[in-house]
Design a protein around this motif. Structure first.
Motif, PDB file in Angstrom:
ATOM      1  N   PHE A   1     -14.628  10.073  18.313  1.00  0.00           N
ATOM      2  CA  PHE A   1     -15.845   9.431  17.791  1.00  0.00           C
ATOM      3  C   PHE A   1     -16.829   9.005  18.892  1.00  0.00           C
ATOM      4  CE2 PHE A   1     -15.255   9.690  13.444  1.00  0.00           C
ATOM      5  CZ  PHE A   1     -14.110   9.077  12.949  1.00  0.00           C
TER       6      PHE A   1
ATOM      7  N   ASP B   1     -14.011  -0.430   5.640  1.00  0.00           N
ATOM      8  CA  ASP B   1     -14.336   0.807   6.361  1.00  0.00           C
ATOM      9  C   ASP B   1     -13.214   1.831   6.312  1.00  0.00           C
ATOM     10  OD1 ASP B   1     -14.480   1.572   9.895  1.00  0.00           O
ATOM     11  OD2 ASP B   1     -15.109   2.776   8.183  1.00  0.00           O
ATOM     12  N   ARG B   2     -12.055   1.539   6.864  1.00  0.00           N
ATOM     13  CA  ARG B   2     -10.956   2.510   6.907  1.00  0.00           C
ATOM     14  C   ARG B   2      -9.764   1.964   6.125  1.00  0.00           C
ATOM     15  NH1 ARG B   2     -10.858   4.394  13.329  1.00  0.00           N
ATOM     16  NH2 ARG B   2     -13.067   4.956  13.456  1.00  0.00           N
TER      17      ARG B   2
ATOM     18  N   CYS C   1     -22.949   7.678   6.194  1.00  0.00           N
ATOM     19  CA  CYS C   1     -21.758   6.822   6.028  1.00  0.00           C
ATOM     20  C   CYS C   1     -22.256   5.418   6.319  1.00  0.00           C
ATOM     21  CB  CYS C   1     -20.679   7.250   7.012  1.00  0.00           C
ATOM     22  SG  CYS C   1     -19.247   6.167   6.939  1.00  0.00           S
TER      23      CYS C   1
ATOM     24  N   ASP D   1     -22.587  10.014   9.529  1.00  0.00           N
ATOM     25  CA  ASP D   1     -22.910   8.618   9.806  1.00  0.00           C
ATOM     26  C   ASP D   1     -24.342   8.308   9.400  1.00  0.00           C
ATOM     27  OD1 ASP D   1     -20.954   7.601  12.784  1.00  0.00           O
ATOM     28  OD2 ASP D   1     -20.458   7.764  10.659  1.00  0.00           O
TER      29      ASP D   1
ATOM     30  N   ARG E   1     -12.224  13.455   6.375  1.00  0.00           N
ATOM     31  CA  ARG E   1     -13.412  14.304   6.562  1.00  0.00           C
ATOM     32  C   ARG E   1     -12.978  15.749   6.832  1.00  0.00           C
ATOM     33  NH1 ARG E   1     -16.768   9.751  10.045  1.00  0.00           N
ATOM     34  NH2 ARG E   1     -17.442   8.607   8.189  1.00  0.00           N
TER      35      ARG E   1
ATOM     36  N   PRO F   1     -10.956   8.290   8.460  1.00  0.00           N
ATOM     37  CA  PRO F   1     -12.125   9.175   8.441  1.00  0.00           C
ATOM     38  C   PRO F   1     -11.846  10.564   9.025  1.00  0.00           C
ATOM     39  CG  PRO F   1     -12.480   7.350   9.984  1.00  0.00           C
ATOM     40  CD  PRO F   1     -11.260   7.041   9.190  1.00  0.00           C
TER      41      PRO F   1
ATOM     42  N   GLU G   1     -17.056   1.921  19.786  1.00  0.00           N
ATOM     43  CA  GLU G   1     -17.039   3.329  20.210  1.00  0.00           C
ATOM     44  C   GLU G   1     -18.267   4.126  19.805  1.00  0.00           C
ATOM     45  OE1 GLU G   1     -15.262   1.917  17.853  1.00  0.00           O
ATOM     46  OE2 GLU G   1     -15.447   3.169  16.069  1.00  0.00           O
ATOM     47  N   SER G   2     -19.036   3.612  18.814  1.00  0.00           N
ATOM     48  CA  SER G   2     -20.129   4.460  18.305  1.00  0.00           C
ATOM     49  C   SER G   2     -21.267   3.595  17.793  1.00  0.00           C
ATOM     50  CB  SER G   2     -19.591   5.330  17.164  1.00  0.00           C
ATOM     51  OG  SER G   2     -19.199   4.499  16.069  1.00  0.00           O
TER      52      SER G   2
ATOM     53  N   TRP H   1     -22.416   3.721  14.902  1.00  0.00           N
ATOM     54  CA  TRP H   1     -21.996   3.258  13.571  1.00  0.00           C
ATOM     55  C   TRP H   1     -21.233   1.939  13.723  1.00  0.00           C
ATOM     56  CZ3 TRP H   1     -17.997   1.542  10.749  1.00  0.00           C
ATOM     57  CH2 TRP H   1     -18.095   1.625   9.362  1.00  0.00           C
ATOM     58  N   ARG H   2     -20.314   1.899  14.668  1.00  0.00           N
ATOM     59  CA  ARG H   2     -19.430   0.736  14.832  1.00  0.00           C
ATOM     60  C   ARG H   2     -20.226  -0.497  15.243  1.00  0.00           C
ATOM     61  NH1 ARG H   2     -15.414   0.180  12.250  1.00  0.00           N
ATOM     62  NH2 ARG H   2     -14.828   2.293  12.743  1.00  0.00           N
TER      63      ARG H   2
ATOM     64  N   PHE I   1     -14.263   9.146   2.423  1.00  0.00           N
ATOM     65  CA  PHE I   1     -14.458  10.112   3.520  1.00  0.00           C
ATOM     66  C   PHE I   1     -14.183  11.548   3.067  1.00  0.00           C
ATOM     67  CE2 PHE I   1     -15.221   6.663   6.096  1.00  0.00           C
ATOM     68  CZ  PHE I   1     -14.147   5.808   6.248  1.00  0.00           C
TER      69      PHE I   1
ATOM     70  N   HIS J   1     -17.452  14.992  13.092  1.00  0.00           N
ATOM     71  CA  HIS J   1     -17.090  13.903  12.174  1.00  0.00           C
ATOM     72  C   HIS J   1     -17.946  12.660  12.384  1.00  0.00           C
ATOM     73  CE1 HIS J   1     -12.727  15.429  11.214  1.00  0.00           C
ATOM     74  NE2 HIS J   1     -13.644  16.337  10.982  1.00  0.00           N
ATOM     75  N   ASN J   2     -18.717  12.569  13.448  1.00  0.00           N
ATOM     76  CA  ASN J   2     -19.725  11.494  13.523  1.00  0.00           C
ATOM     77  C   ASN J   2     -20.880  11.874  14.432  1.00  0.00           C
ATOM     78  OD1 ASN J   2     -18.769  10.935  16.171  1.00  0.00           O
ATOM     79  ND2 ASN J   2     -19.067   8.731  15.873  1.00  0.00           N
TER      80      ASN J   2
HETATM   81  C1  GZL Z   1     -16.450   5.604   9.267  1.00  0.00           C
HETATM   82  C2  GZL Z   1     -16.084   4.902  10.551  1.00  0.00           C
HETATM   83  C3  GZL Z   1     -16.200   5.862  11.690  1.00  0.00           C
HETATM   84  C4  GZL Z   1     -17.630   6.346  11.904  1.00  0.00           C
HETATM   85  C5  GZL Z   1     -17.627   6.494  13.378  1.00  0.00           C
HETATM   86  O1  GZL Z   1     -16.485   4.692   8.226  1.00  0.00           O
HETATM   87  O2  GZL Z   1     -14.758   4.420  10.488  1.00  0.00           O
HETATM   88  O3  GZL Z   1     -15.814   5.179  12.887  1.00  0.00           O
HETATM   89  O4  GZL Z   1     -17.902   7.540  11.231  1.00  0.00           O
HETATM   90  C6  GZL Z   1     -16.925   5.220  13.786  1.00  0.00           C
HETATM   91  O5  GZL Z   1     -18.901   6.582  13.959  1.00  0.00           O
HETATM   92  O6  GZL Z   1     -16.556   5.264  15.113  1.00  0.00           O
END
Ligand code: GZL
Length: 303
Positions: free
Chosen positions: A183, A101-102, A257, A237, A159, A155, A24-25, A27-28, A120, A208-209
């Protein structure tokens, strides 16, 4: 073999089943690359699944890993709740689980060996603290709109909580709208368009991102406003595109992040596969970057 987690498959190599959230991003995708590269480097056989941000797909992937009798399972839970049943199935199968991560909200912490990832709430507080400093000499009101991460995800929940903890200390700060942009850039743009239609005097966007912030920047510019000036932007991020946006003056501060968890995950995987004890929590190192630091930091950014 008894299917118990052990030294690894027939080739003696450890097999790790990894159930990723999606793609999705920025970051991912950086996180995925980090896990895949690190597995190769560590000589760990990786079974990887992409859940397209759906919890039922992650649960299916975990069940498949259990059937395949992998040595260790790792995953980044797309939302906090609803994991106890499948995690119990992994435990009953003798397969240790690592959260990356989560986190999950399961009360039974014996369902996983460790949680490797960021704090977070701290990230949210850092966002709020920057804002409090930025507006220290102004009496307000300071109207804030918030683009939340995926509903129900750690997150997004944390956040939001960390940011609120700081801004609620001064009633000049008003969060006039807060909604999920899931995200993604596309949704971030769409929701920011709606915010701009219903609020004429937005001073700050807290995203948030970075992907949602970058989508929102398009909406702000299409509305004839200057991102980073008419509407200050706080993002989280620290992907390269966000640093570029800071050098262009469009984002004011980025709370880092760190997605590069691969090597730490493989180290934990080896220990856990070997029955060694590991710390219940491994927190990632990360910082905060303001516009004046962006140009110098950009060439060093790895994701
Ligand atoms: C954070 C992560 C989040 C990022 C987003 O650790 O889980 O998910 O902040 C990602 O960019 O989609």
């Amino acid at each position: 073999d008894s299917g118990k987690a052990g030294k690894g498959g027939s080739d003696g190599k450890i097999t790790l089943g990894f159930a990723q959230v999606g793609a999705e991003s920025g970051w991912r995708t950086a996180n995925t690359k980090s896990v895949q590269d690190a597995a190769k480097k560590a000589g760990i056989t990786l079974k990887f699944s992409d859940a397209q941000q759906k919890q039922e797909n992650q649960i299916k992937a975990i069940r498949t890993f259990i059937q395949q009798k992998v040595d260790v399972i790792a995953f980044s839970p797309v939302v906090e709740s609803g994991w106890d049943t499948v995690l119990k199935e992994a435990k009953d199968a003798g397969i240790p689980v690592i959260l990356t991560d989560r986190a999950v909200d399961s009360k039974d912490t014996s369902l996983y060996k460790t949680f490797l990832g960021s704090d977070f709430v701290k990230e949210g507080r850092s966002a709020g603290e920057w804002l409090a400093k930025e507006y220290a000499d102004e009496e307000g009101p300071v109207n804030i709109v918030e683009l939340q991460g995926t509903t129900g995800s750690a997150p997004a929940n944390d956040r939001r909580a960390g940011f609120a903890e700081i801004v609620e200390k001064d009633d000049k700060f008003k969060v006039v709208a807060s909604q999920t942009g899931d995200f993604t850039r596309a949704k971030g743009k769409e929701v920011m368009q709606a915010f701009l239609k219903s609020h004429k005097d937005i001073d700050v966007l807290y995203a948030h991102n970075d992907d949602m912030a970058l989508g929102a920047i398009q909406a702000i510019e299409e509305a004839g406003k200057k991102p980073g000036e008419d509407i200050k932007i706080i993002s989280i991020d620290g992907i390269k595109d966000a640093f570029v946006a800071m050098t262009e003056g469009k984002i004011n501060v980025v709370v880092e992040c760190n997605p590069l968890l691969g090597d730490q995950l493989m180290d934990l995987t080896k220990k856990v596969a070997d029955g060694q004890s590991v710390p219940p929590r491994v927190e990632t190192e990360e910082g905060v970057f303001t516009q004046d630091q962006a140009a110098e930091a950009l060439p060093t950014r790895q994701y």
